[in-house]
Design a protein around this motif. Structure first.
Motif, PDB file in Angstrom:
ATOM      1  N   GLN A  99       0.849  -1.181   0.000  1.00 36.29           N
ATOM      2  CA  GLN A  99       0.000   0.000   0.000  1.00 36.29           C
ATOM      3  C   GLN A  99       0.887   1.234   0.000  1.00 36.29           C
ATOM      4  N   VAL A 100       0.299   2.373  -0.291  1.00 39.84           N
ATOM      5  CA  VAL A 100       1.061   3.615  -0.384  1.00 39.84           C
ATOM      6  C   VAL A 100       0.711   4.496   0.809  1.00 39.84           C
ATOM      7  N   SER A 101       1.733   5.112   1.381  1.00 37.56           N
ATOM      8  CA  SER A 101       1.553   6.054   2.483  1.00 37.56           C
ATOM      9  C   SER A 101       1.993   7.438   2.033  1.00 37.56           C
ATOM     10  N   HIS A 102       1.466   8.494   2.698  1.00 35.25           N
ATOM     11  CA  HIS A 102       1.757   9.866   2.275  1.00 35.25           C
ATOM     12  C   HIS A 102       2.131  10.757   3.452  1.00 35.25           C
ATOM     13  N   VAL A 149       0.685  15.006   6.607  1.00 35.10           N
ATOM     14  CA  VAL A 149       0.442  14.586   5.228  1.00 35.10           C
ATOM     15  C   VAL A 149       1.316  15.409   4.293  1.00 35.10           C
ATOM     16  N   LEU A 150       2.128  14.742   3.501  1.00 39.26           N
ATOM     17  CA  LEU A 150       3.000  15.438   2.556  1.00 39.26           C
ATOM     18  C   LEU A 150       2.187  15.872   1.339  1.00 39.26           C
ATOM     19  N   PRO A 151       2.358  17.103   0.892  1.00 37.76           N
ATOM     20  CA  PRO A 151       1.574  17.597  -0.249  1.00 37.76           C
ATOM     21  C   PRO A 151       2.054  17.016  -1.562  1.00 37.76           C
ATOM     22  N   GLY A 152       1.100  16.758  -2.449  1.00 42.07           N
ATOM     23  CA  GLY A 152       1.443  16.322  -3.791  1.00 42.07           C
ATOM     24  C   GLY A 152       1.740  17.517  -4.681  1.00 42.07           C
ATOM     25  N   SER A 153       1.957  17.242  -5.955  1.00 45.35           N
ATOM     26  CA  SER A 153       2.254  18.316  -6.904  1.00 45.35           C
ATOM     27  C   SER A 153       1.571  18.022  -8.231  1.00 45.35           C
ATOM     28  N   PRO A 154       0.858  18.993  -8.800  1.00 43.86           N
ATOM     29  CA  PRO A 154       0.221  18.783 -10.109  1.00 43.86           C
ATOM     30  C   PRO A 154       1.207  18.876 -11.268  1.00 43.86           C
ATOM     31  N   TYR A 155       2.468  19.214 -10.965  1.00 41.91           N
ATOM     32  CA  TYR A 155       3.446  19.458 -12.026  1.00 41.91           C
ATOM     33  C   TYR A 155       4.417  18.302 -12.216  1.00 41.91           C
ATOM     34  N   TRP A 156       4.212  17.206 -11.494  1.00 38.44           N
ATOM     35  CA  TRP A 156       5.162  16.097 -11.556  1.00 38.44           C
ATOM     36  C   TRP A 156       4.459  14.873 -12.087  1.00 38.44           C
ATOM     37  N   SER A 194       4.674  12.826  -3.005  1.00 34.41           N
ATOM     38  CA  SER A 194       4.478  12.640  -1.571  1.00 34.41           C
ATOM     39  C   SER A 194       4.409  11.173  -1.165  1.00 34.41           C
ATOM     40  N   ALA A 195       4.449  10.262  -2.127  1.00 35.58           N
ATOM     41  CA  ALA A 195       4.230   8.846  -1.841  1.00 35.58           C
ATOM     42  C   ALA A 195       5.462   8.192  -1.226  1.00 35.58           C
ATOM     43  N   ASP A 196       5.273   7.562  -0.066  1.00 35.05           N
ATOM     44  CA  ASP A 196       6.260   6.687   0.566  1.00 35.05           C
ATOM     45  C   ASP A 196       7.548   7.424   0.940  1.00 35.05           C
ATOM     46  N   SER A 197       7.470   8.164   2.038  1.00 33.86           N
ATOM     47  CA  SER A 197       8.670   8.829   2.561  1.00 33.86           C
ATOM     48  C   SER A 197       9.653   7.773   3.049  1.00 33.86           C
ATOM     49  N   VAL A 241      13.564  15.017   4.138  1.00 32.56           N
ATOM     50  CA  VAL A 241      12.800  13.778   3.992  1.00 32.56           C
ATOM     51  C   VAL A 241      12.586  13.495   2.505  1.00 32.56           C
ATOM     52  N   PRO A 242      13.271  12.511   1.931  1.00 31.92           N
ATOM     53  CA  PRO A 242      12.998  12.115   0.554  1.00 31.92           C
ATOM     54  C   PRO A 242      11.852  11.109   0.500  1.00 31.92           C
ATOM     55  N   THR A 243      11.291  10.921  -0.685  1.00 34.28           N
ATOM     56  CA  THR A 243      10.299   9.874  -0.895  1.00 34.28           C
ATOM     57  C   THR A 243      10.758   8.976  -2.041  1.00 34.28           C
ATOM     58  N   PHE A 244      10.136   7.806  -2.134  1.00 27.63           N
ATOM     59  CA  PHE A 244      10.483   6.882  -3.217  1.00 27.63           C
ATOM     60  C   PHE A 244       9.960   7.360  -4.563  1.00 27.63           C
TER      61      PHE A 244
END
Length: 313
Positions: A229-232, A249-256, A261-264, A278-281
């Motif tokens: 499953q995916v965590s944010h 909750v890490l914010p997503g981005s409409p430009y990527w 924000s998925a899976d820190s 904090v990087p994410t996968f």
């Protein structure tokens, strides 16, 4: 590949540690020994079935890997990499542990007391080695589940001599969020604290951690090892009692092209001793400032197509 007594051992998933040597009751750095945590595989490149969330159990995965790859033992190796052992170093000691499934993490650096945590993640088995005498490593203890918690992932040695560990699950394999556990030098549990915050994210799975001792804080990432499953989120804890303070909750981005924000994954403390990256996968990178006493999100910006969020007081 290593040859030892006529036996061929293939290193799979090895983790290398900083060279160290025995000191007076502790381990001193800047010597010429290198420790390797790995597992034996007769067919390391053999394909194994993919993990299917909700259908594949940990025991099924272990059996498939052991049969397909011809796995043997997890083991710790010691190499002399001093100037007299050039060009490639010399194997000087080897200590087998339990049956291999997925030799994975150790402490990120060898603790000053020479006691190393090393785990086989899929087997849910952690080994604690005494490496004060590099030529004669010994297995001090081992464990699987600790109470309701299982499948530990990352280990950090604390200034007080204890060890802090993230546990991915509670109540069985991938049934619920795990938490943080602090062990004393003898292996006793000092404090255990759950990562559960179902109102914010039901898929929390504590992954790696960084300790900010000067601010009495711990920061943990959240990502399931098997991708079930995916965590944010990223979580912030008080180090002194392991109280969970924030699940952010890490914010997503409409430009990527995918959700950054998925899976820190692997939070890391910067040189100022206060700022955590904090990087994410999914190629996100989040900056956390001023972790104490309260944290809130302040802004998000874009750089080179990668999503960033900055957190501060």
């Amino acid at each position: 590949m290593i040859r030892l007594g006529g036996v061929r051992l293939f290193l799979v998933g090895a983790v290398l540690l900083l060279p160290v040597v025995q000191g007076a009751g502790s381990v001193q750095r800047h010597s010429h020994y290198l420790f390797v945590w790995a597992m034996e595989a007769q067919h390391p490149n053999a394909p194994v079935p993919d993990f299917v969330p909700g259908k594949t159990s940990s025991s099924q995965m272990m059996d498939a890997k052991r049969d397909g790859m011809g796995l043997g033992k997890d083991f710790l190796s010691v190499f002399d990499v001093g100037p007299d052992a050039h060009p490639f170093g010399k194997l000087v000691a080897m200590l087998p542990a339990g049956e291999a499934a997925m030799a994975h993490h150790t402490n990120y650096a060898l603790p000053p007391d020479g006691i190393l945590y090393a785990n086989d993640w899929l087997a849910n088995r952690t080994y604690v080695f005494n490496l004060r005498d590099p030529l004669h490593p010994s297995l001090q203890r081992q464990f699987g589940n600790v109470g309701a918690y299982g499948w530990p992932h990352s280990f950090v040695h604390l200034a007080n001599g204890n060890t802090l560990a993230t546990f991915q699950y509670a109540d069985g394999y991938n049934r619920a969020a795990g938490g943080l556990l602090e062990f004393d030098p003898s292996g006793g549990v000092v404090t255990a604290s759950s990562a559960v915050n179902g109102k914010v994210d039901p898929n929390i799975r504590p992954y790696s951690l960084t300790v900010v001792e000067k601010l009495d804080r711990v920061v943990t990432g959240s990502a399931d090892m098997m991708g079930a499953q995916v965590s944010h989120v990223v979580q912030v804890w008080r180090l002194s009692d392991l109280k969970l303070l924030h699940t952010i909750v890490l914010p997503g981005s409409p430009y990527w092209y995918s959700d950054p924000s998925a899976d820190s994954s692997e939070p890391r403390l910067l040189a100022d001793g206060e700022t955590v990256v904090v990087p994410t996968f999914n190629c996100g990178l989040f900056l956390m400032r001023n972790l104490a006493p309260t944290l809130r999100r302040s802004s998000m910006f874009m750089t080179s197509g990668i999503g960033y969020a900055r957190f501060r007081l």
